[in-house]
Design an enzyme around this catalytic site. Structure first.
Site, PDB file in Angstrom:
ATOM      1  N   PRO A  46      23.260   3.641  10.060  1.00  0.00           N
ATOM      2  CA  PRO A  46      22.976   5.023   9.638  1.00  0.00           C
ATOM      3  C   PRO A  46      22.397   5.057   8.231  1.00  0.00           C
ATOM      4  CG  PRO A  46      25.250   4.783  10.421  1.00  0.00           C
ATOM      5  CD  PRO A  46      24.672   3.410  10.322  1.00  0.00           C
ATOM      6  N   GLU A  47      21.363   5.854   8.060  1.00  0.00           N
ATOM      7  CA  GLU A  47      20.755   6.057   6.746  1.00  0.00           C
ATOM      8  C   GLU A  47      21.038   7.500   6.314  1.00  0.00           C
ATOM      9  OE1 GLU A  47      16.692   4.548   6.693  1.00  0.00           O
ATOM     10  OE2 GLU A  47      17.146   3.131   8.296  1.00  0.00           O
TER      11      GLU A  47
END
Ligand SMILES: [Zn+2]
Length: 291
Positions: A2-3
């Protein structure tokens, strides 16, 4: 992994489920290494009985504020997931941490690959942690001039620099490749060699790909789910990261390529993102010949 858009989406979906509720008890499973700090027993003891006052995001960390002033930080890494569920729902495999909430629900943390980490930080520790991270790219106070100065003060290759969380936070492989493609900048160039116009272009494409992904609740490649268990819908918006080497570039039609830059797989269009011949020669052809 996840960014920024995915972590922000998880934070926003969990906030209404957690804020104002008391964490009655913290149960840590056999995999105690998911607690980075302090030791697991102190972690559980200092959280038990505390109320959640707010949820926020810093870089790729979810930050849970407690009424004691302490903050809990969660980094989901590869496969970490958070969900608020009824206590009688079946406990999924790879559940490493459960928080019993007032009014009966549970916050459950599952992580197949076990790279995710939790920390409990005092106010001073949180300040030091936050100060160790780089600029927030969507901060309204973050300006193109600031970004240009940051790029020019480093002499580093762009791709690994954009992934460096002490330089700028929240960007990972997906959005680095997308931002560089849209700015038509080769990921192997050095940061201090960008022109003013290129630095401004990159500033805007970074913000645009992140806000666009946030509007689509993040990109789900395999594992990512938001705090309600829903996948993100940004995958169809990607223009380079999701391609295979040899696919036609959707800008110019030439085959896109995959390179390894800074030890990370990197998708690019060698035509749209061509390397300049020699930046010095391009800027000042006469003086460069005399040298
Ligand atoms: Zn192209």
């Amino acid at each position: 992994m996840p960014e920024l858009p995915e972590v922000e989406t998880v934070t926003r979906t969990l906030a209404p489920l957690l804020c104002g509720r008391r964490i009655e008890q913290v149960d840590i499973g056999a995999y105690t290494r998911c607690i980075a700090a302090p030791d697991p027993a102190s972690f559980a003891a200092r959280i038990a009985g505390r109320m959640v006052t707010n949820l926020a995001r810093r870089g790729k960390f979810i930050v849970i504020g407690l009424d004691s002033g302490d903050r809990v930080t969660v980094h989901l890494r590869m496969t970490g997931e958070l969900a608020v569920t009824a206590p009688d729902a079946p406990i999924p495999q790879h559940t490493h941490l459960v928080m019993e909430l007032s009014e009966g629900d549970q916050l459950r943390y599952t992580d197949v690959r076990k790279f995710g980490r939790w920390s409990l930080l005092s106010p001073d520790e949180y300040e030091a942690f936050s100060a160790s991270l780089g600029a927030e790219p969507l901060d309204p106070l973050f300006t193109p001039e600031q970004f240009r100065d940051m790029l020019w003060s480093r002499k580093r290759i762009l791709k690994p620099l954009l992934l460096d969380q002490t330089f700028i936070t929240g960007i990972g492989n997906i959005y680095a490749d997308e931002a560089l493609f849209r700015a038509r900048i080769h990921p192997g160039r050095r940061s201090h060699e960008l022109s003013e116009a290129e630095s401004v272009a990159l500033y805007h494409t970074i913000r645009n790909v992140l806000t666009g992904a946030l509007a689509h609740r993040g990109t789900t490649l395999r594992n990512y789910r938001d705090g309600n268990g829903q996948p993100g819908e940004n995958l169809a918006q990607l223009r380079i990261y999701s391609r295979n080497a040899g696919d036609p570039c959707d800008e110019c039609g030439n085959p896109v390529a995959r390179l390894v830059i800074g030890q990370r797989g990197t998708m690019l269009c060698p035509v749209c993102q061509a390397l300049p011949q020699n930046p010095e020669v391009a800027r000042a052809p006469d003086s460069s010949r005399s040298g």
